[in-house]
Design a protein around this motif. Structure first.
Motif, PDB file in Angstrom:
ATOM      1  N   TRP A   1       0.821  -1.214   0.000  1.00 15.08           N
ATOM      2  CA  TRP A   1       0.000   0.000   0.000  1.00 15.08           C
ATOM      3  C   TRP A   1       0.849   1.255   0.000  1.00 15.08           C
ATOM      4  CZ3 TRP A   1      -4.473  -0.220  -1.848  1.00 15.08           C
ATOM      5  CH2 TRP A   1      -5.313  -1.314  -1.615  1.00 15.08           C
ATOM      6  N   LEU A   2       2.020   1.172   0.640  1.00 14.85           N
ATOM      7  CA  LEU A   2       2.905   2.345   0.653  1.00 14.85           C
ATOM      8  C   LEU A   2       3.318   2.679  -0.778  1.00 14.85           C
ATOM      9  CD1 LEU A   2       4.611   4.377   2.369  1.00 14.85           C
ATOM     10  CD2 LEU A   2       6.451   2.701   2.267  1.00 14.85           C
ATOM     11  N   LEU A   3       3.644   1.638  -1.554  1.00 13.36           N
ATOM     12  CA  LEU A   3       4.064   1.878  -2.944  1.00 13.36           C
ATOM     13  C   LEU A   3       2.877   2.347  -3.791  1.00 13.36           C
ATOM     14  CD1 LEU A   3       6.455  -1.162  -3.384  1.00 13.36           C
ATOM     15  CD2 LEU A   3       7.048   1.196  -2.845  1.00 13.36           C
ATOM     16  N   VAL A   4       1.722   1.704  -3.608  1.00 14.74           N
ATOM     17  CA  VAL A   4       0.523   2.128  -4.352  1.00 14.74           C
ATOM     18  C   VAL A   4       0.192   3.579  -4.000  1.00 14.74           C
ATOM     19  CG1 VAL A   4      -1.967   1.749  -4.565  1.00 14.74           C
ATOM     20  CG2 VAL A   4      -0.413  -0.207  -4.493  1.00 14.74           C
TER      21      VAL A   4
ATOM     22  N   ASN B   1      -6.343   7.316   1.181  1.00 15.05           N
ATOM     23  CA  ASN B   1      -6.837   6.082   1.780  1.00 15.05           C
ATOM     24  C   ASN B   1      -5.833   4.949   1.687  1.00 15.05           C
ATOM     25  OD1 ASN B   1      -9.804   6.280   2.803  1.00 15.05           O
ATOM     26  ND2 ASN B   1      -9.640   7.618   1.037  1.00 15.05           N
ATOM     27  N   SER B   2      -5.016   4.923   0.617  1.00 11.70           N
ATOM     28  CA  SER B   2      -4.044   3.822   0.588  1.00 11.70           C
ATOM     29  C   SER B   2      -2.921   4.067   1.581  1.00 11.70           C
ATOM     30  CB  SER B   2      -3.525   3.534  -0.825  1.00 11.70           C
ATOM     31  OG  SER B   2      -3.283   4.696  -1.520  1.00 11.70           O
ATOM     32  N   VAL B   3      -2.507   5.312   1.806  1.00  8.68           N
ATOM     33  CA  VAL B   3      -1.445   5.480   2.804  1.00  8.68           C
ATOM     34  C   VAL B   3      -1.978   5.443   4.237  1.00  8.68           C
ATOM     35  CG1 VAL B   3       0.200   6.637   1.301  1.00  8.68           C
ATOM     36  CG2 VAL B   3      -1.420   8.003   2.603  1.00  8.68           C
TER      37      VAL B   3
ATOM     38  N   LEU C   1      -8.655  -6.759   2.106  1.00 10.64           N
ATOM     39  CA  LEU C   1      -9.723  -6.893   1.118  1.00 10.64           C
ATOM     40  C   LEU C   1     -10.633  -5.658   1.190  1.00 10.64           C
ATOM     41  CD1 LEU C   1     -10.945  -8.851  -0.948  1.00 10.64           C
ATOM     42  CD2 LEU C   1     -12.426  -9.717   0.870  1.00 10.64           C
ATOM     43  N   GLY C   2     -10.959  -5.254   2.419  1.00  8.97           N
ATOM     44  CA  GLY C   2     -11.802  -4.065   2.611  1.00  8.97           C
ATOM     45  C   GLY C   2     -11.165  -2.823   2.007  1.00  8.97           C
ATOM     46  N   VAL C   3      -9.865  -2.648   2.262  1.00 10.49           N
ATOM     47  CA  VAL C   3      -9.185  -1.455   1.734  1.00 10.49           C
ATOM     48  C   VAL C   3      -9.132  -1.521   0.210  1.00 10.49           C
ATOM     49  CG1 VAL C   3      -7.042  -0.131   1.749  1.00 10.49           C
ATOM     50  CG2 VAL C   3      -7.848  -1.185   3.848  1.00 10.49           C
TER      51      VAL C   3
ATOM     52  N   GLU D   1     -14.094  13.661   4.433  1.00  9.65           N
ATOM     53  CA  GLU D   1     -12.647  13.560   4.582  1.00  9.65           C
ATOM     54  C   GLU D   1     -12.256  12.502   5.610  1.00  9.65           C
ATOM     55  OE1 GLU D   1     -10.096  17.081   4.106  1.00  9.65           O
ATOM     56  OE2 GLU D   1     -11.961  18.211   4.064  1.00  9.65           O
ATOM     57  N   TRP D   2     -11.318  11.660   5.217  1.00 15.17           N
ATOM     58  CA  TRP D   2     -10.777  10.546   6.007  1.00 15.17           C
ATOM     59  C   TRP D   2     -11.755   9.375   6.121  1.00 15.17           C
ATOM     60  CZ3 TRP D   2      -5.770  10.379   8.121  1.00 15.17           C
ATOM     61  CH2 TRP D   2      -5.032  11.555   7.939  1.00 15.17           C
ATOM     62  N   LEU D   3     -12.932   9.474   5.555  1.00 11.38           N
ATOM     63  CA  LEU D   3     -13.911   8.381   5.651  1.00 11.38           C
ATOM     64  C   LEU D   3     -14.469   8.083   4.272  1.00 11.38           C
ATOM     65  CD1 LEU D   3     -15.818   9.626   8.795  1.00 11.38           C
ATOM     66  CD2 LEU D   3     -14.569   7.487   8.641  1.00 11.38           C
ATOM     67  N   GLU D   4     -13.620   8.193   3.227  1.00 10.95           N
ATOM     68  CA  GLU D   4     -14.136   8.107   1.866  1.00 10.95           C
ATOM     69  C   GLU D   4     -14.496   6.698   1.434  1.00 10.95           C
ATOM     70  OE1 GLU D   4     -11.299   9.810   2.572  1.00 10.95           O
ATOM     71  OE2 GLU D   4     -11.488  11.829   1.752  1.00 10.95           O
ATOM     72  N   ILE D   5     -13.999   5.700   2.141  1.00  7.16           N
ATOM     73  CA  ILE D   5     -14.242   4.324   1.720  1.00  7.16           C
ATOM     74  C   ILE D   5     -15.746   4.071   1.668  1.00  7.16           C
ATOM     75  CG2 ILE D   5     -13.978   1.917   2.451  1.00  7.16           C
ATOM     76  CD1 ILE D   5     -11.158   2.559   3.198  1.00  7.16           C
ATOM     77  N   PRO D   6     -16.247   3.572   0.509  1.00  9.54           N
ATOM     78  CA  PRO D   6     -17.697   3.425   0.345  1.00  9.54           C
ATOM     79  C   PRO D   6     -18.305   2.463   1.370  1.00  9.54           C
ATOM     80  CG  PRO D   6     -16.507   2.809  -1.667  1.00  9.54           C
ATOM     81  CD  PRO D   6     -15.489   3.181  -0.666  1.00  9.54           C
ATOM     82  N   PRO D   7     -19.580   2.670   1.696  1.00 11.73           N
ATOM     83  CA  PRO D   7     -20.199   1.899   2.782  1.00 11.73           C
ATOM     84  C   PRO D   7     -20.227   0.392   2.542  1.00 11.73           C
ATOM     85  CG  PRO D   7     -21.785   3.377   1.726  1.00 11.73           C
ATOM     86  CD  PRO D   7     -20.451   3.739   1.200  1.00 11.73           C
TER      87      PRO D   7
END
Lengths: 220, 494
Positions: free
Chosen positions: B46-49, B84-86, B126-128, B144-150
């Protein structure tokens, strides 16, 4: 400090403190704020957004517009918001009661949009600006949203909504194929309807337009 | 089942206590091996992505036509995928890896049934993954900071429940009498995070509050996830590794108690300073500003404790990679926190709010402090669980200097650029387009800084890959240091 349960109790109370203070108290204080009925106008404010604008709000959300544009006007004298013409008055909580998701934003890479519908009411301007911001705002660093438009063959008559690109621009960028037209997709139409719906051009008892101190209050 | 240590002790009553303790540590490290590796490697990916998305969005901000025709990479989505990936990819995964290892070591308890944790790691990642694909596809919540879809968050909940419970179970099986300061921070963070996350999900997404109450909930969450989750884990690691590497106790036990409780009390009110000048009740802003200023207490106390432990041992920074990364992080913790308190003052906030100054501040917190401490922790932990040494000191050196120079340049550049942006924006005589134009050179330098940081990440990834593939060395090995120390006192290994 070796008492596990005591540490845990402290940890619990610490967050309970702000949860009660910031979240719960405010929810009780103004979580059921209602629109304001203006007896002179015989109408309640703010306005309810139209269905198309509501769809546009979702486009605003999915493209992440709020990462560069705020939607809040700070009070006169705190920052340059009203001097820049971003609003006649400070934004207040009641302005947002109909918004299913509030996009206050924390960044102004671009200008504030709280009153963009009043500041720039032209639909054509918005379509051109979304298609390529350089057309209307040369030097802008806003992303182009060409993918919100469809380049299609004219069938029958030209669409009344077709973009009126400047001739030079259309030629140099290859959008001048004869028999073709550029039309906004329903998403673009929704987005522009949403942007035009952003205008707090009414008054609340708690938020009146700013009158500079030197002017006589009665002169208005 | 008799453990090796107890077996050794029971076979030979003359077994030195030191040997028993070492055998015990080795068992604990072995029990943590697979969960730590899985969390760490997922974090690394995820750091690289995240670095990739960072570069794309950074370049777009000064060259808007760059990849301009791809809807899924438009700035608002690429930037959000980066965040979100970092945050949920890299930082959370590495935090889990380091937290579990610290918890097991400090509790002197083995991690039981590590398979559950590996399952949790799979759910989490998997969730991320689903979340970030969702953001790119246009399902972001734009909170902001909660963008991951429900539809992805339930996976994160399940994963976190397993992770949180497992850490507390490890703590409950502790054999150590004393509860070290790092453990308080870990326990508190493990408890605070699910509370913050679930309230924010409910009040913002599943049953949204009305109007700007949402904004208060949003910033109560978003600032506390930094202050009550990442900060305590970063501090837990700093409190562990600085004394550990130096082989001497922390400066003051009393100060660490004071620092912990003052952080717990003040930090959680501070987040609303992100709404200064906004359409929310003035009293809550004033309370948030007061709390932000009170944060000076835990920060100064922690600074005294960390930095005075270092006094007299600065030469160790020349040798130990772990120490160098962690101390860089600890120094930045002090700086970023004091800047944060200043940014809550109304007259300062009037300029810095809505500008790149805040972006610089966020990267100083999440990268120059938190991520650097985590890098240091990984340099210490991985050789102990793999029983191999780092293959290349040169790569560690590259990683350190690229990360340190990159993030310092990033921070300086956007702080100055953001300050200019804010000052000009408040002067209505300067056209807005000019304000925008004047940010471009600073945004360009930011991209350069991002490239430098990414080079560091690549060096880190190559070193880890090489280490995993390297064959087990025969016999005793020496730790990989930046340069050979003159004489190594007992207990001071990287």
């Amino acid at each position: 400090m070796n008492r596990g349960p005591l540490i845990f109790l402290g940890i619990f109370l610490a967050l309970a403190f702000s949860w009660t203070g910031i979240v719960l108290t405010n929810q009780i204080q103004y979580g059921s704020l209602t629109p304001y009925y203006d007896a002179n106008e015989g109408k309640a404010y703010p306005d309810k957004p139209s269905g198309l604008a509501e769809r546009g709000r979702l486009v605003y959300q999915d493209l992440g517009c709020l990462y560069c544009h705020s939607q809040q006007v700070r009070r006169p004298g705190f920052g340059g918001d009203t001097e820049r013409g971003w609003g006649d008055r400070q934004s207040v909580a009641r302005d947002y009661v109909y918004e299913k998701r509030v996009f206050l934003g924390t960044m102004r890479t671009g200008p504030d949009l709280r009153n963009i519908g009043a500041r720039q009411p032209s639909v054509d301007w918005h379509f051109l600006h979304l298609f390529d911001p350089q057309l209307t705002s040369p030097g802008s660093i806003m992303a182009p949203f060409r993918f919100l438009f469809e380049y299609r063959q004219v069938i029958g008559e030209r669409s009344p909504k077709a973009l009126k690109l400047p001739v030079d621009y259309a030629r140099s960028h290859g959008w001048d194929r004869s028999g073709y037209e550029l039309v906004p997709t329903p998403r673009a139409e929704g987005l522009v309807a949403y942007l035009l719906s952003l205008k707090d051009t009414y008054e609340f008892p708690e938020a009146k337009p700013y009158v500079p101190p030197k002017q006589e209050v009665g002169s208005k | 089942m008799a453990s090796v240590s107890s077996l050794a002790a029971s076979l030979n009553p003359a077994t030195p206590a030191d040997a028993v303790a070492r055998a015990e540590l080795r068992e604990i490290d072995a029990s943590a091996k697979w969960p730590v590796i899985v969390f760490l490697l997922s974090g690394l990916v995820w750091l690289l992505v995240g670095s990739g998305f960072a570069l794309v969005s950074s370049i777009k901000l000064h060259t808007p036509e760059f990849l301009g025709d791809y809807e899924w990479l438009t700035f608002g989505r690429a930037r959000t995928a980066h965040l979100n990936s970092v945050v949920y990819g890299w930082s959370m995964n590495v935090a889990f890896a380091v937290a579990f290892w610290l918890m097991a070591r400090l509790s002197r308890a083995q991690l039981r049934h590590a398979g559950v944790l590996i399952m949790a790691a799979c759910f989490w990642n998997l969730g991320v993954t689903i979340g970030i694909i969702g953001i790119l596809a246009g399902d972001s919540t734009s909170i902001e900071w909660l963008e991951i879809p429900p539809y992805a968050t339930p996976l994160l909940f399940v994963a976190y429940a397993l992770i949180g419970v497992w850490a507390v179970i490890t703590f409950r099986f502790r054999k150590s009498e004393h509860i070290y300061v790092s453990q308080w921070y870990l326990l508190a963070a493990l408890f605070w995070f699910p509370w913050l996350y679930s309230i924010a999900q409910i009040m913002l997404i599943f049953e949204p509050a009305r109007g700007t109450v949402q904004a208060l909930v949003n910033w109560w969450f978003a600032h506390n996830v930094l202050g009550l989750w990442f900060t305590p884990i970063g501090l837990a690691a700093a409190y562990y590794f600085i004394p550990k590497v130096l082989g001497k106790p922390i400066h003051s036990y009393y100060l660490s108690v004071l620092g912990f409780w003052s952080l717990a009390i003040f930090y959680n009110w501070a987040g609303v300073h992100h709404l200064i000048g906004g359409p929310v009740p003035a009293w809550v802003l004033s309370a948030g500003i007061a709390a932000s200023l009170m944060m000076v207490i835990p920060v100064v106390v922690t600074a005294i404790n960390h930095h005075l432990t270092m006094v007299g041992s600065f030469s160790a920074l020349r040798y130990s990679p772990t120490l160098r990364f962690v101390v860089f992080g600890a120094v930045n913790y002090t700086l970023v926190s004091l800047t944060g308190s200043a940014m809550a003052i109304r007259s300062f906030n009037e300029i810095t709010h809505f500008t790149h100054f805040t972006v610089a501040h966020a990267h100083q917190g999440m990268y120059a402090f938190f991520t650097m401490v985590m890098f240091g922790a990984v340099y210490y932990i991985l050789p102990r669980i793999l029983l191999k040494e780092w293959p290349s000191a040169a790569l560690i050196r590259t990683h350190f200097w690229a990360a340190a120079i990159g993030v310092t340049l990033y921070w300086l550049d956007l702080s100055v650029g953001g300050w200019i942006q804010g000052s000009e924006m408040n002067n209505a005589n300067i056209a807005f387009i000019d304000v925008v134009q004047h940010t471009i050179p600073w945004l360009f330098v930011r991209s350069v800084a991002g490239i430098v940081m990414t080079i560091g990440h690549l060096a880190f990834a190559v070193n880890i890959g090489w280490m995993l593939c390297a064959r087990q060395p025969a016999g005793a090995t020496a730790p990989t240091l930046f340069r050979p120390p003159p004489a190594m006192p007992v207990g001071s290994v990287p």
